[in-house]
Design a protein around this motif. Sequence first.
Motif, mmCIF file in Angstrom:
data_model
loop_
_atom_site.group_PDB
_atom_site.id
_atom_site.type_symbol
_atom_site.label_atom_id
_atom_site.label_comp_id
_atom_site.label_asym_id
_atom_site.label_seq_id
_atom_site.Cartn_x
_atom_site.Cartn_y
_atom_site.Cartn_z
ATOM 1 N N LEU A 186 0.818 -1.208 0.000
ATOM 2 C CA LEU A 186 0.000 0.000 0.000
ATOM 3 C C LEU A 186 0.857 1.264 0.000
ATOM 4 C CD1 LEU A 186 -2.799 -1.034 2.535
ATOM 5 C CD2 LEU A 186 -3.094 -0.616 0.091
ATOM 6 N N ILE A 187 1.927 1.255 0.801
ATOM 7 C CA ILE A 187 2.813 2.421 0.879
ATOM 8 C C ILE A 187 3.421 2.736 -0.486
ATOM 9 C CG2 ILE A 187 5.014 3.240 1.797
ATOM 10 C CD1 ILE A 187 4.305 1.866 4.434
ATOM 11 N N GLU A 188 3.864 1.683 -1.171
ATOM 12 C CA GLU A 188 4.493 1.883 -2.483
ATOM 13 C C GLU A 188 3.472 2.265 -3.544
ATOM 14 O OE1 GLU A 188 7.190 -0.544 -5.799
ATOM 15 O OE2 GLU A 188 6.609 -1.509 -3.910
ATOM 16 N N ALA A 189 2.328 1.571 -3.562
ATOM 17 C CA ALA A 189 1.348 1.782 -4.630
ATOM 18 C C ALA A 189 0.672 3.141 -4.544
ATOM 19 C CB ALA A 189 0.298 0.669 -4.596
ATOM 20 N N PHE A 190 0.460 3.650 -3.319
ATOM 21 C CA PHE A 190 -0.313 4.876 -3.155
ATOM 22 C C PHE A 190 0.490 6.009 -2.516
ATOM 23 C CE2 PHE A 190 -3.276 1.298 -3.155
ATOM 24 C CZ PHE A 190 -4.088 1.661 -4.219
ATOM 25 N N GLU A 191 1.826 5.852 -2.477
ATOM 26 C CA GLU A 191 2.735 6.917 -2.026
ATOM 27 C C GLU A 191 2.333 7.421 -0.635
ATOM 28 O OE1 GLU A 191 3.559 9.889 -5.114
ATOM 29 O OE2 GLU A 191 2.568 8.565 -6.553
ATOM 30 N N LEU A 192 2.201 6.492 0.282
ATOM 31 C CA LEU A 192 1.732 6.831 1.623
ATOM 32 C C LEU A 192 2.855 7.343 2.506
ATOM 33 C CD1 LEU A 192 -0.583 3.743 2.356
ATOM 34 C CD2 LEU A 192 -1.233 5.960 1.384
ATOM 35 N N VAL A 193 2.502 8.259 3.396
ATOM 36 C CA VAL A 193 3.426 8.719 4.430
ATOM 37 C C VAL A 193 2.673 8.718 5.755
ATOM 38 C CG1 VAL A 193 4.842 10.140 2.905
ATOM 39 C CG2 VAL A 193 2.818 11.139 3.977
ATOM 40 N N LYS A 210 -1.267 1.359 15.482
ATOM 41 C CA LYS A 210 0.173 1.554 15.337
ATOM 42 C C LYS A 210 0.493 2.852 14.601
ATOM 43 C CE LYS A 210 1.110 -3.433 14.787
ATOM 44 N NZ LYS A 210 1.694 -4.432 13.858
ATOM 45 N N ALA A 211 -0.183 3.048 13.463
ATOM 46 C CA ALA A 211 0.136 4.211 12.628
ATOM 47 C C ALA A 211 -1.030 4.525 11.705
ATOM 48 C CB ALA A 211 1.397 3.957 11.806
ATOM 49 N N ILE A 212 -1.079 5.774 11.269
ATOM 50 C CA ILE A 212 -2.076 6.215 10.300
ATOM 51 C C ILE A 212 -1.330 6.824 9.118
ATOM 52 C CG2 ILE A 212 -4.039 7.749 9.862
ATOM 53 C CD1 ILE A 212 -4.745 7.569 12.810
ATOM 54 N N TYR A 213 -1.709 6.431 7.908
ATOM 55 C CA TYR A 213 -1.023 6.886 6.711
ATOM 56 C C TYR A 213 -1.987 7.637 5.792
ATOM 57 C CZ TYR A 213 2.464 3.329 8.017
ATOM 58 O OH TYR A 213 3.383 2.563 8.683
ATOM 59 N N LYS A 214 -1.452 8.645 5.110
ATOM 60 C CA LYS A 214 -2.157 9.321 4.034
ATOM 61 C C LYS A 214 -1.200 9.493 2.866
ATOM 62 C CE LYS A 214 -5.652 11.737 6.781
ATOM 63 N NZ LYS A 214 -6.304 13.036 7.088
ATOM 64 N N SER A 215 -1.745 9.739 1.698
ATOM 65 C CA SER A 215 -0.913 9.831 0.502
ATOM 66 C C SER A 215 -0.403 11.252 0.273
ATOM 67 C CB SER A 215 -1.700 9.361 -0.728
ATOM 68 O OG SER A 215 -0.908 9.491 -1.889
ATOM 69 N N LYS A 216 0.835 11.352 -0.189
ATOM 70 C CA LYS A 216 1.380 12.662 -0.569
ATOM 71 C C LYS A 216 1.009 13.015 -2.006
ATOM 72 C CE LYS A 216 5.836 10.481 -1.674
ATOM 73 N NZ LYS A 216 7.276 10.422 -1.342
ATOM 74 N N PRO A 262 -1.871 13.954 -4.525
ATOM 75 C CA PRO A 262 -3.242 14.482 -4.480
ATOM 76 C C PRO A 262 -4.280 13.558 -5.128
ATOM 77 C CG PRO A 262 -1.691 16.189 -5.146
ATOM 78 C CD PRO A 262 -0.930 14.905 -5.153
ATOM 79 N N SER A 263 -3.836 12.696 -6.023
ATOM 80 C CA SER A 263 -4.761 11.777 -6.691
ATOM 81 C C SER A 263 -5.384 10.778 -5.716
ATOM 82 C CB SER A 263 -4.039 11.016 -7.806
ATOM 83 O OG SER A 263 -3.520 11.907 -8.770
ATOM 84 N N PHE A 264 -4.679 10.550 -4.601
ATOM 85 C CA PHE A 264 -5.161 9.596 -3.603
ATOM 86 C C PHE A 264 -5.534 10.294 -2.295
ATOM 87 C CE2 PHE A 264 -1.774 7.181 -6.026
ATOM 88 C CZ PHE A 264 -2.667 6.579 -6.904
ATOM 89 N N SER A 265 -6.007 11.526 -2.408
ATOM 90 C CA SER A 265 -6.299 12.312 -1.204
ATOM 91 C C SER A 265 -7.452 11.737 -0.381
ATOM 92 C CB SER A 265 -6.628 13.761 -1.600
ATOM 93 O OG SER A 265 -7.767 13.796 -2.442
ATOM 94 N N LYS A 266 -8.281 10.919 -0.993
ATOM 95 C CA LYS A 266 -9.423 10.352 -0.273
ATOM 96 C C LYS A 266 -9.038 9.123 0.550
ATOM 97 C CE LYS A 266 -12.844 11.789 -3.768
ATOM 98 N NZ LYS A 266 -13.536 12.768 -2.923
ATOM 99 N N LEU A 267 -7.802 8.663 0.428
ATOM 100 C CA LEU A 267 -7.388 7.414 1.064
ATOM 101 C C LEU A 267 -6.745 7.642 2.429
ATOM 102 C CD1 LEU A 267 -6.915 4.321 0.913
ATOM 103 C CD2 LEU A 267 -4.737 4.824 -0.253
ATOM 104 N N VAL A 268 -7.198 6.860 3.412
ATOM 105 C CA VAL A 268 -6.585 6.801 4.737
ATOM 106 C C VAL A 268 -6.288 5.339 5.029
ATOM 107 C CG1 VAL A 268 -6.872 7.249 7.207
ATOM 108 C CG2 VAL A 268 -7.900 8.805 5.534
ATOM 109 N N VAL A 269 -5.061 5.040 5.434
ATOM 110 C CA VAL A 269 -4.680 3.668 5.778
ATOM 111 C C VAL A 269 -4.305 3.622 7.252
ATOM 112 C CG1 VAL A 269 -3.046 1.788 5.379
ATOM 113 C CG2 VAL A 269 -3.928 3.109 3.447
#
Length: 477
Positions: free
Chosen positions: A109-116, A132-138, A140-147
């Motif tokens: 997920l981190i690689e595919a959606f450029e998560l930080v 453990k952690a919450i990730y969002k994408s850097k 803008p195309s994946f701004s709706k995604l929260v992991v």
Amino acid sequence: MTGNNWLDTGIQIFNYLILGFAVSVMFSYVVLALISAFALKSYHKQNRFVNYNALIALPDAPSVSLIAPAYNEGMTIKENVNSLLSINYNNFEVIVVNDGSKDASIPILIEAFELVEVEKNYNGQIPTKEVKAIYKSKNPSFSKLVVVDKFNGGKADALNTGINISKMPYIVCIDVDCIMDKDVLLKLAKPFLEEPEKRIIATGGVVRIANSCVIKSGKLIKVNAPDNWVARIQVLEYLRAFLLGRMAWAKLDGLLLISGAFGMFDRDIVIKAGGYNTKTVGEDMELVIRMRRYMIDNKLDYSVQYIPDPLCWTEAPESYEILRKQRSRWTRGTMETLWIHKKMFLNPKYKMIGLVSYPYWLLYEYLAPIIECLGLMITVLFICLGIVSWKFFTLLFLLVYTFAVMFSMLAIYTEEATFRRYTEFKDLRKLVFIAFLEPIIFHPFTIYAAIRGNWEKIKGNKGWGEMTRKGFSKPAG
């Protein structure tokens, strides 16, 4: 009365009981199918020419959080998340909750959606395992995604985590392996816009089998009947359950189950009802019943809706062992849910769900496999002892077999007369062929799985079981 007379009378009563139970099952199926037929006709009449895209621009269109728990879904998780992000809707977010996966789900997920990783601002209204952690994408195309990455607590705990993180008034709880129709949220949101008087607390949709279908970039390209026989038989099961079963129960206001693979809920009522129950493996059914109880106990007017469109496609088990674990789990979940809510049984306070739905589930969903198994064993014993004739057994078998095949044919016809997702003759031929084999080769297996589920519950088995996935097929070329 002599001993022989008592024996003859007892055998006659037994025969009538077995025949009566079989007839009652068939009669209930016919009644539900008729109700479903009228409900489907009415649904198509009202929605055939609806322009769902026009709903996007409405200012009061519901804001929605899609919550997808994931455990060891690395094989398909990239395609699945792409499917969720490509949904045709404006105000929504996708919350993927990684429930302590042992595979490479998070790195993928981190690689595919450029998560930080972002600040972990988590204040749970429903108790859950630690996040453990919450990730969002850097990107803008994946701004709706929260992991969300959390310690393992089971599917219900993962869903509760997503509910806590969500800030939207409505939540859609789905399995991450589902491929969603692009208009799924538009169709789910429509009932919330149309019902001004009653508060809609939940909406369910149809789940279909995606095995052998062509998936590209998280989108369903072509629908095929599964090549695998085990998966193909489940197509028939799903058609019967969703088109000829749940549609009727929704029409009767007695729907007790919204599939854990796909359902939309009023977040506020979910939280007030306590969220998903982490102590049962039937968390989807148990939540719907508890939400309904909450509304009735507090004398609140409400509604549970059902959308018959095939909006969600999922990968079904292709091996008998994995399927057996799934069906055994379903049995345990049904047992646990019915026990938790036993107060509702024949209780007029709960109207249709207490007087009709609960007794139906108890007799025809939970007890039916046990009754069928015991009846078959006793009948075979009586035949061996010469007490019951082969003629009676053969006639009963032919009656049940013929009805089972015809009911599956009705489900196939209903699909063709309404949504027509299987467009090629070879797919229909596959489904018709398997309809003749299912009562003989598959139904006994489901009985065994249900009995096994009862035994596992008695032994105290609380495991959810793992689902090994093959992944979705890609278009040729």
